[in-house]
Design a protein around this motif. Structure first.
Motif, PDB file in Angstrom:
ATOM      1  N   ALA A   1      11.407   3.813  -3.418  1.00 38.96           N
ATOM      2  CA  ALA A   1      11.698   3.279  -2.081  1.00 38.96           C
ATOM      3  C   ALA A   1      10.637   2.264  -1.651  1.00 38.96           C
ATOM      4  CB  ALA A   1      11.785   4.418  -1.075  1.00 38.96           C
ATOM      5  N   SER A   2       9.381   2.548  -1.952  1.00 39.97           N
ATOM      6  CA  SER A   2       8.314   1.621  -1.577  1.00 39.97           C
ATOM      7  C   SER A   2       8.414   0.328  -2.370  1.00 39.97           C
ATOM      8  CB  SER A   2       6.946   2.264  -1.799  1.00 39.97           C
ATOM      9  OG  SER A   2       6.746   3.357  -0.922  1.00 39.97           O
ATOM     10  N   ARG A   3       8.753   0.439  -3.643  1.00 37.04           N
ATOM     11  CA  ARG A   3       8.930  -0.772  -4.454  1.00 37.04           C
ATOM     12  C   ARG A   3      10.069  -1.628  -3.915  1.00 37.04           C
ATOM     13  NH1 ARG A   3       7.944   2.849  -8.922  1.00 37.04           N
ATOM     14  NH2 ARG A   3       5.915   2.383  -9.881  1.00 37.04           N
ATOM     15  N   GLU A   4      11.153  -0.985  -3.524  1.00 37.75           N
ATOM     16  CA  GLU A   4      12.291  -1.731  -2.992  1.00 37.75           C
ATOM     17  C   GLU A   4      11.927  -2.405  -1.672  1.00 37.75           C
ATOM     18  OE1 GLU A   4      15.597  -3.655  -2.110  1.00 37.75           O
ATOM     19  OE2 GLU A   4      15.072  -2.810  -4.074  1.00 37.75           O
ATOM     20  N   TYR A   5      11.152  -1.714  -0.838  1.00 33.86           N
ATOM     21  CA  TYR A   5      10.726  -2.316   0.419  1.00 33.86           C
ATOM     22  C   TYR A   5       9.896  -3.574   0.150  1.00 33.86           C
ATOM     23  CZ  TYR A   5       9.174  -2.583   5.276  1.00 33.86           C
ATOM     24  OH  TYR A   5       8.950  -3.010   6.562  1.00 33.86           O
ATOM     25  N   PHE A   6       8.954  -3.458  -0.773  1.00 30.41           N
ATOM     26  CA  PHE A   6       8.106  -4.605  -1.095  1.00 30.41           C
ATOM     27  C   PHE A   6       8.925  -5.742  -1.692  1.00 30.41           C
ATOM     28  CE2 PHE A   6       5.309  -6.993  -3.937  1.00 30.41           C
ATOM     29  CZ  PHE A   6       4.325  -7.368  -3.057  1.00 30.41           C
TER      30      PHE A   6
ATOM     31  N   LEU B   1       0.824  -1.209   0.000  1.00 29.32           N
ATOM     32  CA  LEU B   1       0.000   0.000   0.000  1.00 29.32           C
ATOM     33  C   LEU B   1       0.859   1.261   0.000  1.00 29.32           C
ATOM     34  CD1 LEU B   1      -2.752  -1.093   2.567  1.00 29.32           C
ATOM     35  CD2 LEU B   1      -2.744  -1.341   0.079  1.00 29.32           C
ATOM     36  N   GLY B   2       2.189   1.086  -0.014  1.00 32.86           N
ATOM     37  CA  GLY B   2       3.079   2.227  -0.098  1.00 32.86           C
ATOM     38  C   GLY B   2       3.053   3.103   1.143  1.00 32.86           C
ATOM     39  N   ASP B   3       3.742   4.233   1.050  1.00 36.65           N
ATOM     40  CA  ASP B   3       3.742   5.169   2.175  1.00 36.65           C
ATOM     41  C   ASP B   3       2.627   6.196   1.993  1.00 36.65           C
ATOM     42  OD1 ASP B   3       4.618   7.024   0.277  1.00 36.65           O
ATOM     43  OD2 ASP B   3       6.720   6.872   0.890  1.00 36.65           O
ATOM     44  N   SER B   4       2.574   7.185   2.862  1.00 36.98           N
ATOM     45  CA  SER B   4       1.465   8.142   2.837  1.00 36.98           C
ATOM     46  C   SER B   4       1.439   8.934   1.533  1.00 36.98           C
ATOM     47  CB  SER B   4       1.565   9.090   4.036  1.00 36.98           C
ATOM     48  OG  SER B   4       2.815   9.760   4.049  1.00 36.98           O
ATOM     49  N   ASP B   5       2.611   9.300   0.994  1.00 38.53           N
ATOM     50  CA  ASP B   5       2.640  10.029  -0.284  1.00 38.53           C
ATOM     51  C   ASP B   5       2.138   9.158  -1.423  1.00 38.53           C
ATOM     52  OD1 ASP B   5       3.629  12.308   0.944  1.00 38.53           O
ATOM     53  OD2 ASP B   5       5.729  11.807   0.545  1.00 38.53           O
ATOM     54  N   ASP B   6       2.537   7.884  -1.415  1.00 40.28           N
ATOM     55  CA  ASP B   6       2.054   6.962  -2.442  1.00 40.28           C
ATOM     56  C   ASP B   6       0.533   6.871  -2.405  1.00 40.28           C
ATOM     57  OD1 ASP B   6       4.736   6.409  -2.988  1.00 40.28           O
ATOM     58  OD2 ASP B   6       4.758   4.643  -1.692  1.00 40.28           O
ATOM     59  N   ARG B   7      -0.010   6.768  -1.225  1.00 37.71           N
ATOM     60  CA  ARG B   7      -1.458   6.611  -1.111  1.00 37.71           C
ATOM     61  C   ARG B   7      -2.198   7.883  -1.491  1.00 37.71           C
ATOM     62  NH1 ARG B   7       0.373   4.028   3.218  1.00 37.71           N
ATOM     63  NH2 ARG B   7      -0.307   5.578   4.723  1.00 37.71           N
ATOM     64  N   LEU B   8      -1.595   9.043  -1.267  1.00 38.33           N
ATOM     65  CA  LEU B   8      -2.217  10.287  -1.730  1.00 38.33           C
ATOM     66  C   LEU B   8      -2.317  10.311  -3.244  1.00 38.33           C
ATOM     67  CD1 LEU B   8      -0.675  13.000   0.648  1.00 38.33           C
ATOM     68  CD2 LEU B   8      -3.079  12.299   0.501  1.00 38.33           C
ATOM     69  N   ARG B   9      -1.233   9.885  -3.904  1.00 38.44           N
ATOM     70  CA  ARG B   9      -1.275   9.830  -5.368  1.00 38.44           C
ATOM     71  C   ARG B   9      -2.307   8.801  -5.842  1.00 38.44           C
ATOM     72  NH1 ARG B   9       4.347  10.273  -4.595  1.00 38.44           N
ATOM     73  NH2 ARG B   9       4.633   8.009  -4.766  1.00 38.44           N
ATOM     74  N   TYR B  10      -2.337   7.673  -5.172  1.00 39.78           N
ATOM     75  CA  TYR B  10      -3.279   6.629  -5.554  1.00 39.78           C
ATOM     76  C   TYR B  10      -4.714   7.061  -5.274  1.00 39.78           C
ATOM     77  CZ  TYR B  10      -5.244   1.932  -6.048  1.00 39.78           C
ATOM     78  OH  TYR B  10      -5.973   0.852  -6.455  1.00 39.78           O
ATOM     79  N   ARG B  11      -4.923   7.743  -4.167  1.00 36.90           N
ATOM     80  CA  ARG B  11      -6.250   8.253  -3.842  1.00 36.90           C
ATOM     81  C   ARG B  11      -6.755   9.174  -4.944  1.00 36.90           C
ATOM     82  NH1 ARG B  11      -9.137  10.062   1.193  1.00 36.90           N
ATOM     83  NH2 ARG B  11     -10.484  11.764   0.546  1.00 36.90           N
TER      84      ARG B  11
END
Length: 423
Positions: free
Chosen positions: A229-234, A167-177
């Motif tokens: 960074a989120s992709r690398e974490y996953f 679900l990524g970080d908060s910035d990722d979710r803002l973009r996805y939202r």
């Protein structure tokens, strides 16, 4: 006057089901313990604010399903609808994370949600879970998944599928939202009433809806909105699972029903459970939850598994323990002074096995029939002219024993029964 029934959405745990429940809970405790997790428990009710802030507005749990009441002090209280928020509150409130990091805990709790009763989920339901609190590293995400995977393997349940997403970080979710709002807004009038509300307050919940599932097929994918960074974490979580030999399916439509999840999200599905109730449980990372509860930022990750659903699958696959008789041996007295002798023998024999003493004045034949219906293996007849008689209720074979040999005779019968019939 009609008899009182249990509240809708609740059920009684009857003695025949108890061995399977005990087996389930003891197995989970053993597996979690081998990974270094310690037992924790929390009150069955908490301040409503804990769940309103932690689980999040716009979720069905907070908006529709919580059992909330005002106590006599005028405080709003809620029966526990999920385990992570109260466990995190307990750990951080006791400053356990200052003593060691990470804190590893496991639990087994009753939860309460006012919802339509469904397969494996009542209004009062039960979960086991683990939480790792205090460290943010992909290895811990993989660890909690491995604990659950090994637990279900130890139950010998086949057919479990791991669904995995980020679900990524908060910035990722803002973009996805923003992408979800752009996609669903033209469809607003076609959406169900709940999804029209979710579009305004919590667009990620749109992907949970079964009524509007046809629109979800073409909805944006969160993977297209993750940072590097989120992709690398996953990817790191996935590599740890590969190393552990745990198969998984990347499911970009997977979102969890609680707001506190970030980065890793996962569910365990089973093919025997159909439709919206196919999940045995799940979990993920919740690094922002501590902030929402008023504590210092503290990362965490964990899972919760539904006891009722897993026990249903275990029973269907024939791996759950069968009901057990309440006693292996029944002492049947024959009147007169035999009752006192029966009580004495019962106390002595309970050092070897489970014993029920039938000291009533009923006829011996009826006592033996009841002992057989009870499922006991042995009956000890006390007060007969020939002395103590030990009868095997399965074979009908009986022997005369003395007060000095009765313990050894009972032990021999139990051992032979445990070994099974000889060739």
């Amino acid at each position: 006057m009609s008899p009182i029934a249990p509240p809708r959405g609740t059920r009684d745990l009857l003695p025949a089901e108890a061995p399977a429940w005990r087996w389930f809970l003891e197995t989970h405790a053993a597996v979690a313990g081998r990974h270094g997790y310690q037992l924790i428990d929390t009150p069955v009710f908490e301040a409503t604010e804990l769940f309103a802030r932690g689980v999040g507005s716009g979720t069905d749990i907070v908006d529709k399903e919580m059992y909330t009441f005002v106590d006599r002090g005028g405080r709003s209280m809620t029966l526990r609808p999920e385990g992570t928020a109260p466990v995190l509150r307990a750990v951080l409130g006791a400053h356990l994370e200052q003593q060691r990091r990470p804190v590893r805990v496991y639990y087994a709790m009753a939860m309460f949600r006012y919802d339509r009763p469904q397969a494996g989920r009542q209004r009062e339901f039960h979960q086991v879970g683990v939480e790792v609190i205090g460290e943010r590293d992909p290895c811990y995400d993989a660890e909690v998944i491995e604990v659950a995977w090994r637990f279900m393997a130890e139950l010998r349940i086949d057919g479990v599928e791991l669904q995995l997403n980020s679900l990524g970080d908060s910035d990722d979710r803002l973009r996805y939202r923003a992408a979800l709002v752009a996609y669903y807004t033209p469809l607003r009038e076609s959406l169900c009433e709940d999804c029209q509300r979710r579009l305004d307050v919590n667009p990620l919940r749109l992907l949970d809806c079964k009524k509007d599932a046809k629109y979800n097929e073409n909805a944006p994918l969160i993977g297209d909105h993750l940072s590097e960074a989120s992709r690398e974490y996953f990817d790191s979580v996935a590599r740890h699972l590969d190393d552990a030999g745990i198969p998984y399916t990347r499911n970009q439509r997977l979102v969890r029903g609680l707001d506190y999840y970030a980065h890793t999200a996962f569910e365990f599905w089973h093919r025997s459970l159909q439709g919206a109730q196919n999940a045995l449980g799940g979990g993920g990372r919740y690094d922002g939850l501590a902030d929402e509860l008023g504590f210092a930022a503290t990362p965490g990750v964990g899972y919760a598994l539904g006891i009722e659903r897993l026990l249903t699958v275990a029973a269907d696959q024939g791996v759950a323990p069968a009901p057990q008789p309440p006693a292996q041996l029944v002492i049947c007295t024959t009147g007169g002074a035999s009752a006192a002798e029966g009580r004495r023998l019962a106390r002595e024999l309970r050092n070897r096995t489970s014993v029920v003493a039938d000291l009533t004045d009923r006829r011996l034949e009826k006592k033996l029939r009841d002992a057989d219906r009870l499922g006991a293996l042995l009956a000890l007849l006390v007060g007969l002219d020939e002395g103590l008689v030990l009868r095997n209720l399965r074979t009908g074979v009986q022997q005369v024993v003395s007060a000095d040999t009765v313990l050894d005779a009972v032990s021999a019968e139990l051992l032979q029964a445990a070994q099974g019939p000889t060739a």
